[in-house]
Design an enzyme around this catalytic site. Sequence first.
Site, PDB file in Angstrom:
ATOM      1  N   ASP A 239       0.816  -1.222   0.000  1.00 38.16           N
ATOM      2  CA  ASP A 239       0.000   0.000   0.000  1.00 38.16           C
ATOM      3  C   ASP A 239       0.845   1.266   0.000  1.00 38.16           C
ATOM      4  O   ASP A 239       0.384   2.329   0.423  1.00 38.16           O
ATOM      5  CB  ASP A 239      -0.923   0.008   1.217  1.00 38.16           C
TER       6      ASP A 239
ATOM      7  N   ARG B 268       4.328   1.301 -11.979  1.00 40.84           N
ATOM      8  CA  ARG B 268       3.706   0.897 -10.711  1.00 40.84           C
ATOM      9  C   ARG B 268       2.754  -0.270 -10.946  1.00 40.84           C
ATOM     10  O   ARG B 268       2.711  -1.219 -10.153  1.00 40.84           O
ATOM     11  CB  ARG B 268       2.959   2.079 -10.077  1.00 40.84           C
TER      12      ARG B 268
ATOM     13  N   LYS C 147      -6.620  -0.390   6.523  1.00 35.70           N
ATOM     14  CA  LYS C 147      -5.481  -0.099   7.390  1.00 35.70           C
ATOM     15  C   LYS C 147      -5.355   1.392   7.618  1.00 35.70           C
ATOM     16  O   LYS C 147      -5.580   2.195   6.704  1.00 35.70           O
ATOM     17  CB  LYS C 147      -4.186  -0.627   6.781  1.00 35.70           C
TER      18      LYS C 147
ATOM     19  N   GLU D 290      -3.250   0.205  13.655  1.00 37.42           N
ATOM     20  CA  GLU D 290      -1.787   0.238  13.585  1.00 37.42           C
ATOM     21  C   GLU D 290      -1.210   1.430  14.342  1.00 37.42           C
ATOM     22  O   GLU D 290      -1.009   2.506  13.773  1.00 37.42           O
ATOM     23  CB  GLU D 290      -1.304   0.282  12.126  1.00 37.42           C
TER      24      GLU D 290
ATOM     25  N   GLU E 290       2.060   2.523  15.456  1.00 30.17           N
ATOM     26  CA  GLU E 290       3.470   2.155  15.306  1.00 30.17           C
ATOM     27  C   GLU E 290       4.367   3.025  16.168  1.00 30.17           C
ATOM     28  O   GLU E 290       4.428   4.245  15.990  1.00 30.17           O
ATOM     29  CB  GLU E 290       3.923   2.267  13.852  1.00 30.17           C
TER      30      GLU E 290
ATOM     31  N   LYS F  13      -1.960  -4.203  14.229  1.00 29.95           N
ATOM     32  CA  LYS F  13      -0.665  -4.191  13.543  1.00 29.95           C
ATOM     33  C   LYS F  13       0.313  -3.336  14.347  1.00 29.95           C
ATOM     34  O   LYS F  13       0.465  -2.144  14.093  1.00 29.95           O
ATOM     35  CB  LYS F  13      -0.799  -3.664  12.106  1.00 29.95           C
TER      36      LYS F  13
ATOM     37  N   SER G 248       2.486  -8.448   8.835  1.00 31.05           N
ATOM     38  CA  SER G 248       1.971  -7.562   7.795  1.00 31.05           C
ATOM     39  C   SER G 248       3.170  -6.761   7.313  1.00 31.05           C
ATOM     40  O   SER G 248       3.418  -5.649   7.759  1.00 31.05           O
ATOM     41  CB  SER G 248       0.867  -6.644   8.345  1.00 31.05           C
TER      42      SER G 248
ATOM     43  N   TYR H 120       4.483   6.249   4.696  1.00 32.81           N
ATOM     44  CA  TYR H 120       3.953   5.462   3.593  1.00 32.81           C
ATOM     45  C   TYR H 120       3.441   6.389   2.512  1.00 32.81           C
ATOM     46  O   TYR H 120       2.880   7.422   2.806  1.00 32.81           O
ATOM     47  CB  TYR H 120       2.802   4.560   4.074  1.00 32.81           C
TER      48      TYR H 120
END
Length: 372
Positions: free
Chosen positions: A39, A61, A154, A195, A197, A237, A310, A372
């Site tokens: 992603d 891509r 996500k 998630e 993190e 996650k 993941s 990301y």
Amino acid sequence: YYITNNLRMAPALTTAQRRELRQIAQSIVENGKGILAADESTGTIGKRLGGIGVENNEDNRRAYRELLFTLAKESNIGSCLGGCILFEETLFQIASDGSSMVKLLREHGIVPGIKVDKGVVVLPGTNGETVTQGLDGLADRCKKYKSAGAQFAKWRAVIKIGDDMPSELCIQENAVTLARYATICQQEGLVPIVEPEVLCDGTHTLAKCQEVTEKVLAATYKACNDHHLYLEGSLLKPNMVTPGMQCPDQASPEQVAEATVVTLQRTVPAAVVGVTFLSGGQSEENATLNLNAINQYQDPGRKPWKLSFSYGRALQASVLKAWQGKQENVTAAQKELQKRAYANHMACLGQYTGDVMGASGNESLFVANHTY
């Protein structure tokens, strides 16, 4: 009905909705399966492609994502991967044979998912800490993604360890935002991956990472409880508990396993279906070894969740190195994905023996302040 503060609140989900969410979540992590995180945003995938001298355009891509999703049937990739997280562009892309990317994944029995956040912005009143944006219009986007074939979602929150960080404000704002995202997704039929993190940037020790991760997860699940999240239809996650990348005292897989499992035991409800760890800049091999140690860690009866993966960089680094943007290298690149997926599948079972080395091997995949 929920009874809260003497107020009668109608349940957010019907029995049928809860059943569907639970079944989706369970299918993603059953029998040693994990998730391929594909992603990356347009900018981030551009950095990956740039690393092998490939121009960042839509055709390239598409070609790269198609490579990931078109392994031969005999590869049995669907026995290792239960889900794949897509960027919005990929969810709606058409492959060279006219099939949708969603159809390619489904042919392997892999559940398509979607990144739904809009990235991080600086949280005012903090020392450069961030909160994730994207709640505005989220319900409508989820409806669109569900109709396009996505079954889970996500949302990534980012927590930094440093001088006076993380602040209580940062922890609480991200916890509430994650809870709101997750409940919106469930209303629209998407299983939310939560998630939070804790970044591995810094010189902090294993003990410091454990302290912060416990605090972050506890706050996150308090917020999820407050927002009536259906835990049985969700996945977590988190980061593994590791020392900072610049810490001189690094930890063995057994030390990472103990710190990580104890952290989960103290903070994550047993109702959560699965814990799908992010790789967080670990090398491909270290991410697999640590996951294997986590599943081997002996504490009978106290690991009620599926402990899975993941991974983005830790599944794709060798793939990119083998591909180099050349059509004649596609088969070799797909074999690298097959190897890494199988290695992590075995790690989910606690049976990885360290005999599956990819082209990227023990190379560090760390990116400072990774986005990301």
